[in-house]
Design an enzyme around this catalytic site. Structure first.
Site, PDB file in Angstrom:
ATOM      1  N   ASP A   1       0.861  -1.182   0.000  1.00 38.95           N
ATOM      2  CA  ASP A   1       0.000   0.000   0.000  1.00 38.95           C
ATOM      3  C   ASP A   1       0.892   1.224   0.000  1.00 38.95           C
ATOM      4  OD1 ASP A   1      -0.126   1.012   3.151  1.00 38.95           O
ATOM      5  OD2 ASP A   1       0.028  -1.172   2.989  1.00 38.95           O
TER       6      ASP A   1
ATOM      7  N   GLU B   1      -8.792   4.523  11.804  1.00 37.84           N
ATOM      8  CA  GLU B   1      -7.809   4.487  12.889  1.00 37.84           C
ATOM      9  C   GLU B   1      -7.801   5.837  13.580  1.00 37.84           C
ATOM     10  OE1 GLU B   1      -3.658   4.476  11.293  1.00 37.84           O
ATOM     11  OE2 GLU B   1      -4.659   4.184   9.355  1.00 37.84           O
TER      12      GLU B   1
END
Length: 253
Positions: free
Chosen positions: A51, A138
């Site tokens: 990623d 998150e």
């Protein structure tokens, strides 16, 4: 003497986690600071990927593909007005190299979910063959503009709004990315109808998220790729190569 010197150099590079080579001499994915996981090791999974975001200023996608990178999740947006400056470059580069790609959105707790979903949709093209969109959930304690920390009930409600809007537009059920602390705080186990991409760099998913099924595991932030400066996040797909192909045919329309 020269042969001994070269052998010593190779041993030093190997100890530092430099990319290794397969028997055919092809450079493969490495890890600058590998972890010896208790349980199933990441190396035992058949399919790996990365990623990336603005921190990866240059990715040699062709070399990454040859090294074994089969998929990439690329940061597209954050909040309701931030577009990752490297998104378009990474999106096109992955496609040209034959790396299966998907886009992710980093959630911001001070902007309504409807606004964030519309911004993601405006930024990420609806592309045949793309991986499912990803919602990155998150805590961000270092945000200079948003210190809001909602209850789990509020978080889950906002997530549902975002996820459903994005699914309607792209025709694919999004994936949820999260960390152990956020998963516990927000009660994300309630999303049993979604696939998860889990971050855990010191423990296996089974240890860090007991009882939670998962599709992708981000196991290191210190990955090394040929032709890509700096550290890279490395991930694995939870399944065999045959299942990977089957999953792609079902999810990546």
């Amino acid at each position: 003497m020269r042969r001994a010197f070269l052998l010593i150099c190779l041993l030093i590079l190997s100890a530092c986690g430099a990319p290794s080579s397969d028997p055919g001499g092809r450079t493969t994915i490495g890890d600058r600071d590998p972890v010896n996981f208790r349980g199933r090791a990441p190396s035992s999974f058949a399919v790996r990927g990365i990623d990336v975001a603005r921190f990866q200023k240059k990715v040699d996608w062709a070399r990454a593909r040859k090294a074994g990178v089969e998929f990439a999740f690329i940061k597209a947006t954050e909040g309701g007005d931030l577009r990752d400056p490297m998104f378009r470059t990474h999106w096109r580069g992955a496609q040209r190299a034959g790396v299966r790609r998907g886009a992710y959105h980093f959630y911001y707790f001070c902007t309504p979910p409807e606004v964030q979903a519309r911004w993601f949709i405006r930024t990420v093209p609806k592309t045949a063959g793309a991986l499912p969109p990803v919602l990155d959930m998150e805590w961000n304690p270092f945000s200079p503009t948003c210190q809001r920390r909602p209850t789990g009930q509020i978080v889950r409600g906002e997530m549902r709004v975002f996820l459903e809007m994005v699914e309607r537009h792209y025709g694919q059920k999004p994936i949820i990315y999260t960390t152990p602390g956020f998963y516990d705080d927000a009660g994300l186990g309630a999303f049993s109808d979604y696939e998860f991409w889990l971050r855990t760099t010191a423990k296996t998913p089974r240890e860090a998220y007991p009882g939670q099924s998962w599709r992708f595991w981000q196991y290191t932030a210190t990955g090394i790729l040929p032709g890509t400066p700096g550290d890279v996040d490395i991930n694995v797909f939870n399944g065999s190569r045959d299942f990977w192909e089957s999953w792609l045919s079902q999810r990546a329309r």
